[in-house]
Design a protein around this motif. Structure first.
Motif, short mmCIF file in Angstrom:
data_model
loop_
_atom_site.label_atom_id
_atom_site.label_comp_id
_atom_site.label_asym_id
_atom_site.label_seq_id
_atom_site.Cartn_x
_atom_site.Cartn_y
_atom_site.Cartn_z
N GLU A 55 0.81 -1.21 0.00
CA GLU A 55 0.00 0.00 0.00
C GLU A 55 0.85 1.27 0.00
OE1 GLU A 55 -3.48 -0.07 2.78
OE2 GLU A 55 -2.51 -1.92 3.46
N VAL A 56 2.15 1.12 0.25
CA VAL A 56 3.04 2.28 0.40
C VAL A 56 3.99 2.32 -0.80
CG1 VAL A 56 4.71 3.43 1.91
CG2 VAL A 56 2.92 1.99 2.92
N PRO A 57 3.75 3.22 -1.75
CA PRO A 57 4.59 3.25 -2.95
C PRO A 57 6.00 3.77 -2.68
CG PRO A 57 3.04 5.08 -2.97
CD PRO A 57 2.70 4.23 -1.77
N GLY A 60 7.01 7.50 -2.18
CA GLY A 60 5.76 8.11 -1.72
C GLY A 60 5.40 7.58 -0.35
N GLY A 61 4.11 7.48 -0.10
CA GLY A 61 3.67 6.97 1.19
C GLY A 61 2.17 6.89 1.26
N LYS A 62 1.68 6.59 2.45
CA LYS A 62 0.24 6.49 2.69
C LYS A 62 -0.07 6.99 4.09
CE LYS A 62 -3.76 3.56 2.85
NZ LYS A 62 -4.37 2.30 2.64
N VAL A 63 -1.17 7.75 4.19
CA VAL A 63 -1.65 8.20 5.49
C VAL A 63 -2.63 7.16 6.02
CG1 VAL A 63 -2.93 9.98 6.74
CG2 VAL A 63 -1.39 10.63 4.88
N PHE A 64 -2.37 6.65 7.20
CA PHE A 64 -3.28 5.74 7.88
C PHE A 64 -4.02 6.58 8.90
CE2 PHE A 64 0.08 3.10 6.15
CZ PHE A 64 -0.63 2.06 5.58
N GLY A 65 -5.11 7.20 8.43
CA GLY A 65 -5.84 8.21 9.20
C GLY A 65 -6.38 7.74 10.53
N ASP A 66 -6.88 6.50 10.60
CA ASP A 66 -7.44 6.01 11.86
C ASP A 66 -6.39 5.96 12.96
OD1 ASP A 66 -9.92 5.80 10.73
OD2 ASP A 66 -9.80 3.64 10.39
N ALA A 67 -5.14 5.72 12.58
CA ALA A 67 -4.05 5.65 13.56
C ALA A 67 -3.31 6.98 13.68
CB ALA A 67 -3.07 4.54 13.16
N GLY A 68 -3.57 7.93 12.79
CA GLY A 68 -2.87 9.22 12.84
C GLY A 68 -1.42 9.11 12.46
N VAL A 69 -1.10 8.19 11.54
CA VAL A 69 0.28 7.91 11.15
C VAL A 69 0.42 7.97 9.64
CG1 VAL A 69 2.12 6.15 11.18
CG2 VAL A 69 0.64 6.45 13.17
N VAL A 70 1.54 8.50 9.16
CA VAL A 70 1.88 8.45 7.74
C VAL A 70 3.11 7.55 7.61
CG1 VAL A 70 3.20 10.62 7.84
CG2 VAL A 70 2.42 9.76 5.65
N VAL A 71 3.04 6.59 6.70
CA VAL A 71 4.16 5.69 6.45
C VAL A 71 4.70 6.00 5.06
CG1 VAL A 71 4.91 3.28 6.20
CG2 VAL A 71 3.22 3.90 7.95
N THR A 72 6.02 6.13 4.96
CA THR A 72 6.66 6.42 3.68
C THR A 72 7.64 5.30 3.32
OG1 THR A 72 8.49 7.66 4.68
CG2 THR A 72 6.49 8.91 4.11
N GLN A 73 7.99 5.26 2.05
CA GLN A 73 9.00 4.32 1.56
C GLN A 73 9.97 5.13 0.68
OE1 GLN A 73 9.41 0.01 -0.65
NE2 GLN A 73 7.44 0.97 -0.79
N PRO A 74 10.93 5.82 1.33
CA PRO A 74 11.86 6.67 0.58
C PRO A 74 12.66 5.90 -0.48
CG PRO A 74 12.04 7.09 2.93
CD PRO A 74 11.17 5.89 2.76
N THR A 75 13.12 4.70 -0.14
CA THR A 75 13.80 3.83 -1.09
C THR A 75 13.20 2.44 -0.95
OG1 THR A 75 15.55 3.27 0.49
CG2 THR A 75 15.97 5.15 -0.97
N ALA A 76 13.38 1.62 -1.96
CA ALA A 76 12.78 0.28 -1.97
C ALA A 76 13.09 -0.49 -0.69
CB ALA A 76 13.27 -0.49 -3.19
N GLY A 77 12.04 -0.92 0.00
CA GLY A 77 12.20 -1.74 1.20
C GLY A 77 12.50 -0.98 2.48
N GLU A 78 12.66 0.35 2.42
CA GLU A 78 12.93 1.17 3.60
C GLU A 78 11.64 1.92 3.97
OE1 GLU A 78 15.84 4.82 5.04
OE2 GLU A 78 15.45 4.56 2.90
N PHE A 79 11.10 1.62 5.16
CA PHE A 79 9.84 2.22 5.58
C PHE A 79 10.08 3.12 6.79
CE2 PHE A 79 8.78 -1.52 3.21
CZ PHE A 79 7.72 -1.09 2.41
N LYS A 80 9.47 4.31 6.74
CA LYS A 80 9.57 5.29 7.83
C LYS A 80 8.15 5.65 8.23
CE LYS A 80 14.06 6.06 7.32
NZ LYS A 80 15.07 6.35 8.30
#
Length: 141
Positions: A55-57, A60-80
């Protein structure tokens, strides 16, 4: 004996009724103004499954609104993960593209890599959130 004028008390005083009516009207007005869907929600609790890595390109990234968190993937396989609450006035961030997290309310932009401010009016970075990625599941820790 002195004669005093005594008023019977059969209910609340007029001032009490007027003050209560005014307070009730103010409460209704504040409640109506205080529920803004653009405001980020509080951060979810530890153990909350946010979603799937698919779900996280990348970039780019995705906002998970119910949890109030945005998850990003700056480089392949690295999630912040960061708080989805803009540090300027608390609006929920919405768009994540080209390594930038954007707030729609006043145009603040944040780095998708570390949450730092790229463009104001915000002056503080998005706070980092802790996540774990196991297989293809992203969980708030």
């Amino acid at each position: 004996m002195t004669s005093e004028s005594v008023r019977p008390t059969t209910g609340p005083a007029r001032r009490t009724v007027i003050a209560a009516a005014g307070a009730a009207g103010l409460a209704v007005a504040l409640t109506a103004c205080g529920d803004d869907d653009d405001k980020a929600k509080p951060v979810g609790s530890a153990g909350t499954v946010l979603g799937r890595t698919s779900e996280v390109p990348e970039g780019g990234g995705k906002v998970f609104g119910d949890a109030g968190v945005v998850v990003t993937q700056p480089t392949a396989g690295e999630f912040k993960a960061f708080s989805a609450k803009c540090t300027h006035q608390g609006c929920a961030v919405k768009d994540i593209a080209n390594d930038v997290i954007s707030c729609p309310c006043h145009g603040s932009e944040f780095s998708a890599t570390d949450g730092s401010v790229k463009k104001g009016p915000a002056t503080q970075p998005l706070p980092a959130e802790k996540i774990t990625v196991e297989g293809d599941t992203i969980t708030l820790t």
